[in-house]
Enzyme design. Structure first.
Site, PDB file in Angstrom:
ATOM      1  NE  ARG A   4     -76.460 -48.750  28.955  1.00 16.82           N
ATOM      2  CZ  ARG A   4     -76.608 -49.776  28.127  1.00 16.82           C
ATOM      3  NH1 ARG A   4     -77.475 -50.728  28.377  1.00 16.82           N
ATOM      4  NH2 ARG A   4     -75.902 -49.839  27.020  1.00 16.82           N
ATOM      5  NE  ARG A  34     -82.524 -54.144  28.508  1.00 18.21           N
ATOM      6  CZ  ARG A  34     -81.633 -54.500  27.595  1.00 18.21           C
ATOM      7  NH1 ARG A  34     -82.002 -55.185  26.540  1.00 18.21           N
ATOM      8  NH2 ARG A  34     -80.360 -54.194  27.751  1.00 18.21           N
ATOM      9  NE  ARG A  52     -87.406 -50.503  24.697  1.00 22.09           N
ATOM     10  CZ  ARG A  52     -87.997 -50.782  23.548  1.00 22.09           C
ATOM     11  NH1 ARG A  52     -89.276 -50.475  23.374  1.00 22.09           N
ATOM     12  NH2 ARG A  52     -87.338 -51.349  22.571  1.00 22.09           N
ATOM     13  CG  ASP A  58     -77.769 -45.489  23.383  1.00 26.81           C
ATOM     14  OD1 ASP A  58     -77.879 -46.343  24.277  1.00 26.81           O
ATOM     15  OD2 ASP A  58     -76.930 -45.559  22.467  1.00 26.81           O
ATOM     16  CE1 TYR A  63     -72.014 -50.356  19.845  1.00 23.92           C
ATOM     17  CE2 TYR A  63     -70.486 -48.772  20.805  1.00 23.92           C
ATOM     18  CZ  TYR A  63     -71.243 -49.923  20.905  1.00 23.92           C
ATOM     19  OH  TYR A  63     -71.230 -50.653  22.062  1.00 23.92           O
TER      20      TYR A  63
END
Ligand code: CP3
Length: 349
Positions: free
Chosen positions: A29, A33, A42, A79, A155
């Site tokens: 990652r 952010r 973003r 992702d 998921y």
């Protein structure tokens, strides 16, 4: 397509089994952010999935961490939930809550999934890879990735992230044949997806099995090891020279079976695995990657310095890729990442 000679990349050399001093480093990652320039990009799109589906922006955020830090590999910005999306499942990322999917938990839900338009859904990721490849220095490999079938299935069945993956585990116990059909679909779709990433320019692959740790040993063999082995076989049949890193997070001592049985080239280790155990039980089998606690990178200070030194001392004399034990946290101070790079690259404080 032009391949990077592995002799020019410490990351590829480590994956080929060589020891490097200093070891190569990249961070799971690494785009995200904690970087102000990421937040800026973003803010231009309304949803995270739109960012993944806009090659120009996805390529830009893939490259951002490489401009700041002396990292030895890039990882394509996308992702793992692109795969359920490509199979026709509704996938959304809700601000501050994480992913939300329309759960699939029975034969009817399974029947709605289809590989039919998967290639179309994957196309923007391939274009991102082509754009990144055109900009990256030749000697910096780009990692393609997917989620492991088990983790993606959790998921899909839970409808999002969950504490203990109980719905997926229950479905797998109660209706093994149906759950197997879901896993099989994920193996085949993920193999196509990884091979598409290789064709677009990915020079290494990583399979993220983030929830490998929630299964007892028999189910770990059935739902983590066996599907990963089939996925790796399908990829290797067409792309034998592309190294594959497996990351069975939370698998503890079962990681040794995973390393021996899946056909992967290198294994990612999480924060809970002791470094001496990794050295003695995994690094003698294959190159290892890991395993600094991402929270220690948030905290920084002398504790960070000491732990980096211990990891280097335990694992640096064999084939090793420095990384975190899980993804970088949004609140990570940039100066701590700079400090980490300095510690790893110079081997000293
Ligand atoms: O830089 C890189 O590593 C490449 C990009 C990448 C992302 N997700 C971007 C992302 C990679 C490799 C992933 C993998 C991923 N995605 C995993 C496996 C690794 C792991 O963390 O266990 C999983 C389980 C997911 C699913 C996922 N995506 C969750 C649970 C979330 C929400 C949690 C969160 O951090 O917000 C995401 C969103 C996500 N994926 C973000 C990023 C940068 C944050 C979304 C945003 O920026 O708005």
């Amino acid at each position: 397509m032009l391949r990077i000679p592995s002799s020019e990349s410490p990351f590829l050399k480590a994956l080929a089994g060589q020891t490097n001093a200093p070891p190569p480093i990249w961070l799971m990652r690494q785009a995200g952010r904690y970087l102000p320039e990421y937040r800026e990009v973003r803010s231009k799109v309304s949803s995270f999935l739109d960012l993944c589906r806009t090659p120009e922006l996805a390529a830009e955020v893939t490259l951002q961490p490489l401009r700041r830090f002396d990292l030895d590999a890039a990882i394509v910005f996308s992702d793992i939930l692109i795969v359920p999306y490509a199979l026709g499942q509704k996938v959304e990322f809700v601000e501050g809550e994480g992913p939300k999917l329309e759960p699939v938990s029975d034969a009817r839900g399974l029947a709605r999934l289809s590989k039919g338009s998967a290639a179309k859904a994957f196309a923007p990721v391939y274009e991102t890879i082509e754009r990144v490849r055109a900009e990256l220095p030749r000697t910096v490999p780009l990692i393609g990735f997917c989620g492991a079938p088990w983790t993606v299935a959790t998921y899909m069945v839970e409808g999002g992230g969950s504490k203990d993956q109980a719905e997926a585990r229950l479905w797998a116990y109660r209706e093994q044949a149906n759950f197997q059909r879901l896993i099989d679909l994920l193996v085949d779709t993920s193999a196509d997806y990884l091979l598409g990433q290789v064709a677009a320019g990915a020079g290494a692959l990583q399979i993220f099995d983030s929830w490998a740790g929630s299964l007892p040993e028999d189910e770990f063999a059935r739902w983590c090891i066996a599907p990963t082995r089939r996925l790796v076989e399908q990829v290797k049949a067409k792309a034998p020279d592309i190294p594959v890193i497996g990351f069975p997070r939370g698998s503890g001592v079962l990681a040794e079976h995973y390393a021996r049985e899946t056909g992967i080239d290198a294994i990612g280790c999480d924060t809970s695995q002791p470094i001496e155990w990794i050295r003695d039980r995994l690094q003698n089998l294959m190159p290892v990657q890991g395993n600094l606690d991402p929270l220690l990178l948030v905290a920084g200070g002398p504790h960070l310095d000491r732990r980096v030194a211990s990891i280097l001392a335990a694992l640096g004399s064999g084939p090793f890729i420095f990384n975190l034990g899980h993804g970088i946290q949004p609140g990570t101070p940039i100066e701590n990442v700079e400090r980490l790079l300095h510690l790893v690259k110079t081997g000293s404080a």
